[in-house]
Write an enzyme that holds these catalytic residues in place. Structure first.
Site, PDB file in Angstrom:
ATOM      1  N   CYS A 142      15.881 -19.170  18.942  1.00 44.87           N
ATOM      2  CA  CYS A 142      15.887 -18.014  19.840  1.00 44.87           C
ATOM      3  C   CYS A 142      14.464 -17.694  20.305  1.00 44.87           C
ATOM      4  CB  CYS A 142      16.511 -16.814  19.117  1.00 44.87           C
ATOM      5  SG  CYS A 142      16.564 -15.333  20.128  1.00 44.87           S
ATOM      6  N   CYS A 173      13.682 -13.981  20.588  1.00 48.77           N
ATOM      7  CA  CYS A 173      13.483 -13.333  19.283  1.00 48.77           C
ATOM      8  C   CYS A 173      12.131 -13.705  18.682  1.00 48.77           C
ATOM      9  CB  CYS A 173      14.567 -13.775  18.298  1.00 48.77           C
ATOM     10  SG  CYS A 173      16.232 -13.684  18.958  1.00 48.77           S
ATOM     11  N   ASP A 174      11.769 -14.983  18.754  1.00 44.54           N
ATOM     12  CA  ASP A 174      10.644 -15.468  17.947  1.00 44.54           C
ATOM     13  C   ASP A 174       9.436 -15.954  18.739  1.00 44.54           C
ATOM     14  OD1 ASP A 174      12.081 -14.908  15.629  1.00 44.54           O
ATOM     15  OD2 ASP A 174      13.102 -16.839  15.674  1.00 44.54           O
TER      16      ASP A 174
HETATM   17  C1  LIG Z   1      17.356 -17.413  13.561  1.00 48.58           C
HETATM   18  C2  LIG Z   1      17.759 -16.260  14.433  1.00 48.58           C
HETATM   19  C3  LIG Z   1      16.854 -15.231  14.679  1.00 48.58           C
HETATM   20  C4  LIG Z   1      17.236 -14.171  15.471  1.00 48.58           C
HETATM   21  N1  LIG Z   1      16.337 -13.175  15.677  1.00 48.58           N
HETATM   22  C5  LIG Z   1      16.694 -12.115  16.418  1.00 48.58           C
HETATM   23  C6  LIG Z   1      15.772 -11.045  16.628  1.00 48.58           C
HETATM   24  O1  LIG Z   1      14.639 -11.073  16.161  1.00 48.58           O
HETATM   25  N2  LIG Z   1      16.197  -9.999  17.391  1.00 48.58           N
HETATM   26  C7  LIG Z   1      17.442  -9.944  17.950  1.00 48.58           C
HETATM   27  O2  LIG Z   1      17.778  -8.958  18.609  1.00 48.58           O
HETATM   28  N3  LIG Z   1      18.314 -10.951  17.781  1.00 48.58           N
HETATM   29  C8  LIG Z   1      17.982 -12.022  17.024  1.00 48.58           C
HETATM   30  N4  LIG Z   1      18.855 -13.057  16.865  1.00 48.58           N
HETATM   31  C9  LIG Z   1      20.157 -12.983  17.548  1.00 48.58           C
HETATM   32  C10 LIG Z   1      21.090 -12.042  16.760  1.00 48.58           C
HETATM   33  O3  LIG Z   1      21.101 -12.459  15.417  1.00 48.58           O
HETATM   34  C11 LIG Z   1      22.496 -12.071  17.328  1.00 48.58           C
HETATM   35  O4  LIG Z   1      22.471 -11.757  18.706  1.00 48.58           O
HETATM   36  C12 LIG Z   1      23.374 -11.060  16.612  1.00 48.58           C
HETATM   37  O5  LIG Z   1      23.370 -11.297  15.227  1.00 48.58           O
HETATM   38  C13 LIG Z   1      24.815 -11.125  17.116  1.00 48.58           C
HETATM   39  O6  LIG Z   1      25.548 -10.203  16.389  1.00 48.58           O
HETATM   40  P1  LIG Z   1      27.120 -10.325  16.223  1.00 48.58           P
HETATM   41  O7  LIG Z   1      27.521  -9.150  15.400  1.00 48.58           O
HETATM   42  O8  LIG Z   1      27.775 -10.518  17.521  1.00 48.58           O
HETATM   43  O9  LIG Z   1      27.388 -11.666  15.426  1.00 48.58           O
HETATM   44  P2  LIG Z   1      26.757 -12.404  14.165  1.00 48.58           P
HETATM   45  O10 LIG Z   1      25.487 -11.812  13.719  1.00 48.58           O
HETATM   46  O11 LIG Z   1      26.818 -13.838  14.540  1.00 48.58           O
HETATM   47  O12 LIG Z   1      27.839 -12.111  13.037  1.00 48.58           O
HETATM   48  C14 LIG Z   1      29.112 -12.682  13.099  1.00 48.58           C
HETATM   49  C15 LIG Z   1      29.890 -12.223  11.878  1.00 48.58           C
HETATM   50  O13 LIG Z   1      31.240 -12.660  12.011  1.00 48.58           O
HETATM   51  C16 LIG Z   1      31.681 -13.191  10.781  1.00 48.58           C
HETATM   52  N5  LIG Z   1      32.796 -14.084  11.043  1.00 48.58           N
HETATM   53  C17 LIG Z   1      32.828 -15.221  11.798  1.00 48.58           C
HETATM   54  N6  LIG Z   1      34.068 -15.760  11.754  1.00 48.58           N
HETATM   55  C18 LIG Z   1      34.827 -14.946  10.973  1.00 48.58           C
HETATM   56  C19 LIG Z   1      36.187 -14.969  10.527  1.00 48.58           C
HETATM   57  N7  LIG Z   1      37.029 -15.938  10.897  1.00 48.58           N
HETATM   58  N8  LIG Z   1      36.622 -13.975   9.699  1.00 48.58           N
HETATM   59  C20 LIG Z   1      35.786 -12.944   9.340  1.00 48.58           C
HETATM   60  N9  LIG Z   1      34.499 -12.884   9.739  1.00 48.58           N
HETATM   61  C21 LIG Z   1      34.028 -13.872  10.529  1.00 48.58           C
HETATM   62  C22 LIG Z   1      30.448 -13.842  10.177  1.00 48.58           C
HETATM   63  O14 LIG Z   1      30.591 -13.993   8.774  1.00 48.58           O
HETATM   64  C23 LIG Z   1      29.382 -12.802  10.555  1.00 48.58           C
HETATM   65  O15 LIG Z   1      29.343 -11.786   9.602  1.00 48.58           O
HETATM   66  C24 LIG Z   1      18.527 -14.123  16.062  1.00 48.58           C
HETATM   67  C25 LIG Z   1      19.439 -15.162  15.818  1.00 48.58           C
HETATM   68  C26 LIG Z   1      19.065 -16.212  15.010  1.00 48.58           C
HETATM   69  C27 LIG Z   1      20.063 -17.319  14.730  1.00 48.58           C
END
Ligand SMILES: Cc1cc2nc3c(=O)[nH]c(=O)nc-3n(C[C@H](O)[C@H](O)[C@H](O)COP(=O)(O)OP(=O)(O)OC[C@H]3O[C@@H](n4cnc5c(N)ncnc54)[C@H](O)[C@@H]3O)c2cc1C
Length: 314
Positions: free
Chosen positions: A138, A141-142
């Site tokens: 990302c 992000c980084d």
């Molecule tokens: C390495 C890295 C660094 C990042 N740094 C930043 C940053 O500094 N700032 C920033 O704003 N964003 C950052 N991001 C992006 C950010 O993490 C994502 O945009 C954000 O986490 C998305 O949130 P979400 O809740 O949609 O999903 P996610 O965080 O992807 O969470 C998905 C959830 O769904 C659950 N899940 C999936 N399938 C199932 C299922 N079948 N049953 C039950 N649960 C399930 C998973 O276990 C998880 O808990 C980063 C991403 C990465 C990979």
């Protein structure tokens, strides 16, 4: 199957910023939500180190710690947080049926899908070892951590071009590693990177190894035409070869785009199925940030609440 089927008003699938924010709003609205964490409790931010762009943390915060804060806040208002993976859903009739770990059946008036997405990686051992220590998926992000430094980015699509341009604004030099002799990106995006003096495109170039003991120091690349290997000194290595939304269990049930991102009705989190809402990265291939995921999580809880009220289910 459990002998007595549990009935809930709001079932939240996923424990990233979107799911926990939906939980905070739904629990404060008195909807007693149940949230299943999935296999990655806390979501994608649990695999990163510093998060510096989430409002409210002026000194930044470690990703896992921030997600602990989210969890505590959701729990404080009475969200039931449970470990478990949703393995099957049946949204053909109300209430919606959700199966957890192939065992437990739950009936829910509303379902909030917040299953997120996963970045695609190259699959190198060094990439995994140095993840969060110079390796990132990302740039937004980084990228800031590598300001004034040289970095490399792998990828050839529109997102890779966009992230390369973003990095070029912050870093001193960006090597763009492209496996073929051409890019998949649109002409306009290709032009943008080609015309940027800080971006050097290395064609026919594959990554052999990311070098460094505790942090990225260089990358060894291989030219698949000349068959030559070469080391490039960089302190950041960005992978921009795509993301995969975690939406497989909803295939043929919920409308999705060709890449598996859930389609929502513009200006809302409503899906094509009544009472099912989607938020966060599972429905967003554009912004993919914690704050936007949290924002749509809030929208999903409010949409669910209004739906329940309209159906006189609360
Ligand atoms: C390495 C890295 C660094 C990042 N740094 C930043 C940053 O500094 N700032 C920033 O704003 N964003 C950052 N991001 C992006 C950010 O993490 C994502 O945009 C954000 O986490 C998305 O949130 P979400 O809740 O949609 O999903 P996610 O965080 O992807 O969470 C998905 C959830 O769904 C659950 N899940 C999936 N399938 C199932 C299922 N079948 N049953 C039950 N649960 C399930 C998973 O276990 C998880 O808990 C980063 C991403 C990465 C990979």
């Amino acid at each position: 199957m459990a002998s007595e089927i549990e009935k809930v008003k709001v079932l939240i699938i996923g424990s990233g910023p979107a799911g926990y924010t939906a939980a905070i709003y739904a629990s404060r609205a008195g909807l007693s939500p149940v949230l299943y964490t999935g296999g990655q409790p806390g979501g994608q931010l649990t695999i990163t180190t510093d998060v510096e762009n989430y409002p409210g943390y002026p000194n930044g915060i470690m990703g896992p710690e921030m997600m602990e804060d989210f969890r505590k806040q959701a729990e404080r208002f009475g969200t039931q947080i449970r470990y478990g993976v949703v393995t099957k859903v049946d949204f053909s009739a109300q209430p919606h049926k959700v199966i957890v770990d192939d065992q437990v059946e739950i009936h829910a008036d509303t379902v909030i899908i917040s299953t997120g997405a996963s970045a695609k990686w190259l699959g190198l051992e060094s990439e995994e070892r140095l993840n969060g220590r110079g390796v990132s998926a990302c740039a937004v992000c980084d990228g800031f951590f590598f300001r004034g430094q040289d970095v490399a980015i792998v990828g050839a699509g529109d997102t890779a071009c966009e992230e390369a341009s973003y990095l070029a604004n912050i870093c001193s030099k960006v090597y763009m590693l492209v496996r073929r002799e051409e890019m998949r990106a649109s002409q306009i995006m290709q032009k943008r990177v080609m015309n940027n003096p800080k971006i050097e495109i290395l064609w026919n170039t594959e990554t052999e190894e990311i070098l460094g003991e505790n942090e990225v120091e260089a990358v060894r690349v291989y030219n698949n035409k000349t068959k030559e290997s070469n080391e490039i000194k960089v302190s950041g290595f960005f992978v921009a070869i795509g993301h995969e939304p975690n939406t497989g269990i909803f295939k043929n049930i919920i409308d999705m785009d060709e890449n598996g991102y859930i389609k929502t009705i513009p200006g809302s989190t409503r899906t094509n199925v009544e009472g099912v809402f989607a938020c966060g990265d599972a429905q967003d291939h554009i912004y993919r940030q914690a704050v936007t995921a949290a924002g749509t999580g809030c929208m999903a809880a409010l949409d669910a609440e209004r739906y329940l009220a309209a159906k006189e289910l609360v």
